[in-house]
Design an enzyme around this catalytic site. Structure first.
Site, PDB file in Angstrom:
ATOM      1  N   VAL A  53       6.878 -11.216 -23.764  1.00 46.76           N
ATOM      2  CA  VAL A  53       7.897 -11.442 -22.739  1.00 46.76           C
ATOM      3  C   VAL A  53       8.560 -10.112 -22.436  1.00 46.76           C
ATOM      4  O   VAL A  53       9.194  -9.509 -23.313  1.00 46.76           O
ATOM      5  CB  VAL A  53       8.955 -12.463 -23.206  1.00 46.76           C
ATOM      6  N   CYS A  54       8.385  -9.627 -21.213  1.00 51.00           N
ATOM      7  CA  CYS A  54       8.899  -8.308 -20.837  1.00 51.00           C
ATOM      8  C   CYS A  54      10.284  -8.426 -20.205  1.00 51.00           C
ATOM      9  O   CYS A  54      10.425  -8.870 -19.060  1.00 51.00           O
ATOM     10  CB  CYS A  54       7.936  -7.632 -19.864  1.00 51.00           C
ATOM     11  N   LEU A  55      11.295  -8.030 -20.976  1.00 57.63           N
ATOM     12  CA  LEU A  55      12.675  -8.026 -20.505  1.00 57.63           C
ATOM     13  C   LEU A  55      13.371  -6.792 -21.054  1.00 57.63           C
ATOM     14  O   LEU A  55      13.184  -6.438 -22.223  1.00 57.63           O
ATOM     15  CB  LEU A  55      13.425  -9.272 -20.989  1.00 57.63           C
TER      16      LEU A  55
END
Length: 447
Positions: free
Chosen positions: A92-94
């Protein structure tokens, strides 16, 4: 420091579980609060609408100084990338997780927590998720618009197929061909859960099984509407378009087949209805054995009946064939409202695993109402802290029926036609009221 970390996580979990947010859910095993599962229900008017997306959170001893590790579980075994920022391998890219570069001030801080991460992930599930791809603003306009449309179409299809249909089929033991077998755990989930199970556990941790079943009944007609929309836009057998940002091992590939999805949705609905009907027989067997749940429900029934008498509440409650697991409720419409004069029969069925499995309720008398699905399933919210209290469920159902000025909430969209009229123009609302009154009148004639 470790104790402070556990205290912080426990507090955040408790706060999330107590609130009435219908799109977020969290759970963990009692033995380890550092390993948390979370569910995000896809937002309305997006291709993710009412899909069930699961994530795992692993909190280190340095939390909240450092963010937890977050992994997407709903990936079809690592074969489906549901968003430019949610990879097929679960990444999950955050920026707040440190997994993506962000502007100054967007990085993690101790003031953030589990809920803020979930809301950030949920914000990725937008009406046009293609925009999440870096460099989107520099893309060729004509080609870009086509990609956006193609991307939305395949996300809508796979949201239904993977996050809803596959999940419910696994829970119910329904095979894609419609046959039914004993439900078996999803091996992917089992593998992901092995590091959070205690030594005595032999099954994966599936805290959202009952929630997903009940929400499926809420949103069933919305799923069918999504299928109808999909059929109008693409043909069965059409191959998914690969997006420019999708790599060979980080993509969403497949073919459209909305006809097949509709058939499987209907089979799931049949299986859920059959499961609910089966609770009555299970309940009678439990009653003969003086099962703890049977004794508890019998006592609660007697208390509710007495409390209604004491408070001079007109609604009537009876057990079906003396079975404490099946309550038949007769609801009398509230005077001076659109429900005035109505007489409605409601069946509330309990599982022998209550309250782990919450009651399933159905209006057997048809009522055109924005909080009641076309098949009679009401959308109501029993207090999370009183899940084991049958009376609180009845009160919540009545409150949902009688609420005159509810706040707009698309998460309660269980009857698409009634919902649209209720929240539409002034003329739409008048049409809604006429149809509601007509169904109230019909309930009297049917008695």
């Amino acid at each position: 420091m470790a104790d402070q970390s556990v205290f912080r996580i426990t507090k955040e979990l408790s706060e999330l579980q107590k609130n009435s947010d219908l799109s977020l859910a969290v759970a963990c095993r009692d033995i380890d609060v550092r390993n948390v599962k979370a569910m995000i229900i896809g937002p309305h008017e997006t291709p993710y609408e009412f899909g069930f997306f699961e994530f795992s959170f692993k909190f280190g001893k340095d939390y909240p100084r450092k963010s937890p590790t977050v992994t997407a579980i709903t990936t079809n075994g690592g074969r489906c990338r549901f968003n430019p920022n949610i990879y097929a391998n679960g990444r999950v890219c955050l920026s707040i997780l440190g997994t993506w570069r962000g502007e100054r001030g967007e990085e993690w801080s101790a003031a953030q927590g589990l809920e803020s991460i979930l809301i950030s992930i949920q914000s990725l599930m937008s009406a046009n998720p293609y925009e999440n791809e870096p460099g989107f603003e520099d893309a060729n306009e004509a080609q870009d618009k086509k990609c956006q449309k193609d991307y939305v179409q395949k996300i809508r299809h796979e949201t239904l197929r993977i996050s809803v249909i596959q999940r419910l089929e696994e829970y119910l033991g329904v095979q894609p061909d419609g046959s039914v077998s004993t439900p078996v755990p999803n091996q992917e989930d089992y593998d992901l859960d092995m590091d959070v199970m205690d030594d005595d556990s032999s099954a994966p941790f599936e805290p959202f099984r009952d929630l997903c079943k009940r929400r499926f009944l809420w949103y069933y007609d919305s799923y069918l509407a999504a299928v109808k929309k999909g059929k109008e836009e693409v043909k069965d057998g059409q191959v998914f378009t690969r997006m420019p940002f999708e790599g060979s091992s980080n993509t969403m590939e497949g073919k459209f087949n909305y006809t097949e999805l509709e058939r499987r949705l209907r089979n799931i609905k049949k299986a859920l209805d059959a499961e609910t009907e089966g609770w009555a027989a299970e309940g009678l067997a439990a009653k003969t054995k003086d099962n703890t749940v049977a004794v508890n429900l019998q006592r609660q029934f007697e208390q509710v009946v007495q409390s209604f008498k004491d408070a001079d509440i007109p609604h009537n409650i009876e057990l079906e064939d003396g079975n404490p697991f099946v309550w038949n409720i007769t609801y009398f419409g509230k005077p001076m409202t659109n429900l005035d004069g109505g007489l409605f029969r409601i069946k509330m069925c309990f599982s022998t695993r209550f309250p782990e499995e919450q009651p399933r309720v159905k209006f057997e008398t048809r009522l055109f109402h924005h909080r009641i699905s076309p098949d009679g399933t009401p959308c109501y919210f029993a207090p999370p802290t009183r899940r084991e209290d049958a009376k609180s469920h009845i009160q919540a159902i009545i409150e949902a029926l009688e609420e005159e000025t509810p706040a707009y909430d698309p998460r309660t969209l269980v009857h698409p036609e009634a919902f649209k009229l209720f929240w539409g123009s002034a003329e739409d609302r008048r049409m809604y009221n006429r149809r509601l009154r007509r169904s109230v009148q019909q309930s009297i004639e049917d008695c």
